[in-house]
Enzyme design. Structure first.
Site, PDB file in Angstrom:
ATOM      1  CD  GLN A  96      -2.050  31.437 -24.138  1.00 52.54           C
ATOM      2  OE1 GLN A  96      -1.438  31.285 -25.180  1.00 52.54           O
ATOM      3  NE2 GLN A  96      -2.159  30.481 -23.247  1.00 52.54           N
ATOM      4  CG  PHE A  97      -8.431  29.515 -22.664  1.00 54.68           C
ATOM      5  CD1 PHE A  97      -8.751  29.119 -21.377  1.00 54.68           C
ATOM      6  CD2 PHE A  97      -7.755  28.633 -23.494  1.00 54.68           C
ATOM      7  CE1 PHE A  97      -8.402  27.854 -20.921  1.00 54.68           C
ATOM      8  CE2 PHE A  97      -7.405  27.375 -23.063  1.00 54.68           C
ATOM      9  CZ  PHE A  97      -7.718  26.980 -21.762  1.00 54.68           C
ATOM     10  CB  THR A  98      -4.166  30.196 -20.082  1.00 54.34           C
ATOM     11  OG1 THR A  98      -3.174  30.656 -20.990  1.00 54.34           O
ATOM     12  CG2 THR A  98      -4.629  28.796 -20.467  1.00 54.34           C
TER      13      THR A  98
END
Length: 149
Positions: free
Chosen positions: A78-80
């Site tokens: 989950q880069f966000t």
């Protein structure tokens, strides 16, 4: 490194309509990496995660770890988690580690974690549909800044 931890009764992840990972009682993890993250942050957070006492004991008190209840883990990249929303309304992801480096750390995280517990994963970089039956609801942020503390 950041991990959003959600206690789950059952959860699954699918890509293009196909279920690629599912768990029953356990934890869903959303895992993100930033610049400077290393194996040190991974080891620290795995230890914290495995011993986090967020499952009920016989007195309905959150006093047991995932290891004690025999749970499973669903790990989702989950880069966000490193979205910066301080300026304007469009998040900036400049603090998120580049994909090729993050992928290596994510694989290492899951490999090391699976030495202790059953781990199912999503697909790094894919458009995933994650279905979570959050138990509690319990949602906790674990974070380890790479400052060697």
């Amino acid at each position: 490194m950041r991990i959003i931890v959600q206690r789950s009764l059952n959860s699954n992840v699918s890509v293009s309509g196909e279920t690629i990972g599912k768990i029953d009682n356990g934890l869903v993890l959303f895992v993100g990496f930033t610049y400077g993250d290393t194996e040190n942050e991974i080891d620290y957070l795995i230890n914290k995660l495995l011993h986090l006492r967020i499952f009920e004991d016989e007195n309905n008190i959150m006093n047991k770890s995932i290891l004690e209840v025999g749970g499973e883990i669903l790990s989702i990249s989950q880069f966000t988690l490193y979205a910066d929303t301080k300026k304007g309304n469009r998040p900036s992801y400049i603090k998120a580690l580049k994909s090729n480096e993050a992928s290596l750390l994510y694989d290492l995280f899951n490999k090391k974690l699976s030495e202790y517990i059953h781990v199912e994963t999503g697909m790094f970089g894919a458009d995933m549909l994650v279905s979570i039956k959050n138990d509690g609801p319990i949602t906790i942020l674990l974070e380890k800044e790479n400052n060697n503390d």
